[in-house]
Structure formats: C-alpha cells, structure tokens
Scaffold this motif. Structure first.
Motif, mmCIF file in Angstrom:
data_model
loop_
_atom_site.group_PDB
_atom_site.id
_atom_site.type_symbol
_atom_site.label_atom_id
_atom_site.label_comp_id
_atom_site.label_asym_id
_atom_site.label_seq_id
_atom_site.Cartn_x
_atom_site.Cartn_y
_atom_site.Cartn_z
ATOM 1 N N ALA A 85 14.564 31.579 -9.399
ATOM 2 C CA ALA A 85 13.752 30.433 -9.830
ATOM 3 C C ALA A 85 12.271 30.727 -9.620
ATOM 4 O O ALA A 85 11.845 31.035 -8.511
ATOM 5 C CB ALA A 85 14.156 29.190 -9.045
ATOM 6 N N PRO A 86 11.443 30.611 -10.671
ATOM 7 C CA PRO A 86 10.008 30.882 -10.563
ATOM 8 C C PRO A 86 9.219 29.601 -10.277
ATOM 9 O O PRO A 86 9.787 28.499 -10.186
ATOM 10 C CB PRO A 86 9.664 31.421 -11.948
ATOM 11 N N LEU A 87 7.911 29.747 -10.167
ATOM 12 C CA LEU A 87 7.046 28.580 -10.025
ATOM 13 C C LEU A 87 7.013 27.751 -11.307
ATOM 14 O O LEU A 87 6.896 26.528 -11.255
ATOM 15 C CB LEU A 87 5.622 29.008 -9.670
ATOM 16 N N ALA A 88 7.094 28.406 -12.456
ATOM 17 C CA ALA A 88 7.009 27.677 -13.721
ATOM 18 C C ALA A 88 7.840 28.363 -14.788
ATOM 19 O O ALA A 88 7.959 29.594 -14.807
ATOM 20 C CB ALA A 88 5.552 27.570 -14.190
ATOM 21 N N GLY A 103 13.280 27.874 -3.929
ATOM 22 C CA GLY A 103 13.893 29.081 -3.400
ATOM 23 C C GLY A 103 12.890 30.207 -3.225
ATOM 24 O O GLY A 103 11.921 30.077 -2.477
ATOM 25 N N PRO A 104 13.061 31.330 -3.956
ATOM 26 C CA PRO A 104 12.168 32.472 -3.762
ATOM 27 C C PRO A 104 10.729 32.227 -4.194
ATOM 28 O O PRO A 104 9.843 32.993 -3.823
ATOM 29 C CB PRO A 104 12.805 33.567 -4.624
ATOM 30 N N SER A 105 10.474 31.160 -4.966
ATOM 31 C CA SER A 105 9.095 30.868 -5.354
ATOM 32 C C SER A 105 8.421 29.876 -4.416
ATOM 33 O O SER A 105 7.256 29.533 -4.612
ATOM 34 C CB SER A 105 9.043 30.350 -6.800
ATOM 35 N N GLY A 106 9.131 29.428 -3.387
ATOM 36 C CA GLY A 106 8.480 28.597 -2.388
ATOM 37 C C GLY A 106 9.316 27.430 -1.935
ATOM 38 O O GLY A 106 10.418 27.180 -2.433
#
Length: 445
Positions: free
Chosen positions: A349-352, A395-398
């Motif tokens: 999962a990314p920030l956007a 998750g991995p993006s924050g």
C-alpha cells in the motif's frame, strides 16, 4: 539540564495547557515565518537548489496556511465533546477531552525541510505539547535557519532544536518520549518504531511508497501529461507523494510519452537544466543507478559534479520494486483491466494511488481494489494541501495521520471522562442477580 528535561519541566508547569497560550505560540510562529522568510528561502536554495517560487509555494505557504487553519479551529478542536450514554448509565454524563501528550520528538527529513519540520510542530503546539525538533543533517543551512528562527520566536521550554546526524537521531529515539513524529524512509521508520516500542512510545510515521498513476483510454492525455509532469518532477522528484510510475493503456502509450516529452521540454528546457539538483551525493548515486532499469525515452543524462539528473522518461515492462524519489519516471503499458487491478491489489500500500480517467467503472474498481493513504483522480500532490484531509499512509507507507484536525489529534491523548451522580444509584447492576437478567434482556432488546 538536558533539553528533554527542560521540555518536561515546562510541560509539568502547566504552561502549555491554556488555550490562549497555544494560540499565542502559533501566532508567534506565523510572524517568525514572515520575519525569517528571506533566510529560509536562501537556505532552501543553498541546500537543495530550490527555485524561489517552488520554495515559497511548497515549503513556507503550506505551513502558514496550516498555522492559520489551526488558529481558526483550535477552540473547537480542543473543546470537550459530549458523548451519548444509554439508559443504564442514567443520569451520568460522558465526554471526550483532548489532552496534550507531553514532551514530543519530531524528526524531519531533507526533501521539504521547512514544511516537514514546521507542519508537525504546528500540530504539536496546537495540542499543547513541548517539542524537540531534530531537522535533517542533509539540509544543514535550513536546519540552522530553522534553529535561529525558533530560538528567537518561542520559549526554549516550549521548543528546542538539536542538530546532528543519524547517531543523534538514534540516541533521541532511544529515550522515552510521549510521542514521536517521524518523516522519512521506510527503512529508518522501522528502526524508529522498534526503538519506540522498547519504551512503549506512540508514533506517527510518514514514510513513502511506489505511488502508481493509472492512465486509461478515456483520459485527456494532454492534461494528464501536464499534471503528471508537474507532480512527478516537482522538487526533482524528491516528494513522497509524487507519482512513482505510470501505468498507461497500451493504446495511449505513444501519445502520453509524446505529451510528456513536450511538457518536460516546456517546463525545464530541452537540456533539462531548469530542473533543480538532487540533495546530496549518496542520494544522487542511488537515483542515478536506476537509469539503467528501462529504455530511456527522454533525458537520461546525469552530472555527478552538479548532483543533477535530467528529467527522464523510461519505458519499462513492470513497475519498479522501490520508490524512485528522483526525476525518473518509468512508463509501463497495460492491456487488460483485470490484470492491472490484480497487480495493484497485490502491491504494498502506497501513500497515494493516482488515476487519470473518465471511466466510472474503472475508477470505482481502483477505489475498491487498492489500499493507500489517498486516492486521487485527475491530479497529483495537491490533495496534501487540503487542510481538512488527513495525510498519512497505510502499512509500509506509514501509520497515523497529520494535517489540520488530524495533526492536532495525533499529538493529543483522547481522554474519556465519565461523571455519575452521587444522588441516584440504580440497583440493577449489583448482586444478587436473581430475576434481573430477564429485565436486562427486555430493556436491551
């Protein structure tokens, strides 16, 4: 006395709790931004080569807007919120009050060293905390300018600035804080979270991710290219919410590449020299090594002496596995929507997640099948400037959220309050319980 001890003593004195004191600190910070604007702009140019317009619009203006938004809404954010109770609690009253956490640590990065230092500071001060700010050593001129500004504007018991390298950051996160706010890479974020776990310290982690940008056959290619080129190459691509790569329908691949080439030439010149340089040699070396991961369609030249990489388009067959965080944009064609959605759903999962499309069915599928901090249609980056939209990752993006009320709440402890009358005492809850269960079931339904 250590800076942390001074911050704790100041917080324990109760000086940060009154609302008017918090508002005054925010007003002083706003005034300091005006008074130190020239010094901050010069420092951003010295550290990162930022053009004055971009430095002001992406670093100083967002903080000023954040401050004024907080000043306008803080009385409502900080007010106790009534919470409904049931018949079983009558005649009690319940409420939620937002308490300051205490002495907090803010670790800020080098890519937006003013905005990403002061934006969390705004939330922390609005919530009534004392703050130790550790700016990045990779933007030393800006760190010095921030320290000079904050030491002049704010009480040293309220805000302290410490400059240093990764060893200082590691030492700081090993201490006990009431909250840690970190912005940076996922690798360092994991170390911050591990250190915080040892002292049971809560964290807000703003990390990164491979933000995909989907372009389908219905998109306005000219407009999409303009907005992709702006969002990607702003700050030389050193933006955590920049589109990391483009997934374009194969029928529009050539048209999009041609439009992007035209926009990049218009924005930065035929030689790409209008684009600012990268931040420091180690970062330049990492980004330059990515130039070989596809066929160069535009740009591709790198100058180590100047820390400069031309805005570059790459033809690639698959999305990159790591965040690029630089002026290189891979473009990957896709054919079948089902395969596109499966790949996006399987990715971290990314920030956007960005999409340029007029196809409502595709947009609905992207919204449902993907996870990210934000889902943005037909634009890039500007979602972060909407004051009431929380900013953060998954998750991995924050973890956690910031900006506006979400930033205030990140630095607050939501304290449950319950007040019962001493004059009325319902006997239903007390033993003996014989004959009471049927009444409870009837009343509770």
């Amino acid at each position: 006395m250590t800076p942390q001890a001074g911050l704790r003593d100041h917080f324990a004195s109760g000086a940060t709790w009154p609302l008017e004191g918090r508002l005054e600190a925010l007003r002083r910070l706003d005034a300091a931004l005006t008074g130190h604007e020239d010094a901050l702009l010069q420092a951003l140019h010295d550290d990162l080569g930022k053009p004055e317009f971009e430095a002001y619009s992406s670093e100083i203006l967002p903080v000023r807007q954040e401050i004024r938004h907080a000043i306008r809404h803080l009385p409502r954010w900080a007010a106790p919120r009534r919470v409904a109770t049931s018949w079983f609690h009558w005649p009690a009253r319940a409420a939620l009050s937002m308490q300051p956490r205490g002495a907090v640590l803010v670790l800020s990065p080098w890519n937006y060293p003013v905005q990403l230092s002061l934006s969390p500071l705004v939330g922390a001060l609005a919530a009534g905390n004392t703050v130790l700010l550790k700016p990045s050593e990779f933007a030393p001129a800006t760190a010095a300018a921030l320290q000079a500004m904050l030491e002049e504007a704010l009480d040293p018991g309220l805000v302290q600035v410490m400059q240093g390298d990764a060893a200082l950051a590691a030492a700081l996160v090993a201490e006990h804080w009431d909250h840690i706010f970190f912005t940076g890479s996922g690798a360092v974020g994991r170390r911050v979270a591990e250190a915080a776990a040892r002292t049971l310290t809560s964290c807000t982690l703003e990390l990164g991710g491979c933000n995909p940008c989907v372009v389908d056959g219905s998109a306005d290619i000219g407009l999409a290219a303009k907005r992709i080129a702006w969002g990607k190459f702003l700050n030389a691509g050193q933006t955590c919410i920049a589109p990391n790569h483009v997934l374009v329908h194969e029928s529009r691949f050539e048209a999009l590449v041609a439009a992007l080439k035209a926009r990049l030439t218009e924005f930065y010149g035929a030689d790409g020299q209008g684009l600012q340089r990268l931040a420091h040699p180690a970062h330049f070396a990492r980004v330059a090594a990515l130039l070989g991961q596809g066929e160069v369609l535009h740009g591709g030249a790198a100058d180590a002496a100047r820390l400069h990489i031309q805005p570059t388009l790459l033809a690639a067959s698959a999305p990159p596995e790591q965040e690029i965080f630089g002026p290189i944009l891979p473009i990957i064609p896709w054919r079948e929507g089902a395969a596109l959605l499966d790949g996006l759903a399987a990715a971290p999962a990314p920030l956007a997640v960005y999409a340029h499309s007029r196809d409502r069915a595709l947009l609905a599928a992207l919204r449902q099948r993907t996870r990210s901090g934000a889902f943005v249609v037909n634009d890039h980056v500007v979602q972060a400037t909407v004051a009431d939209l929380p900013f953060g990752g998954v998750g991995p993006s924050g973890q956690g959220r910031s900006h506006g009320q979400a930033g205030f709440e990140a630095f607050s402890n939501p304290r449950a309050e319950f007040r019962q009358s001493p004059r009325i005492d319902l006997p239903m809850r007390y033993p003996p319980y014989e004959g009471k269960l049927a009444w409870v079931k009837r009343l509770m339904g």
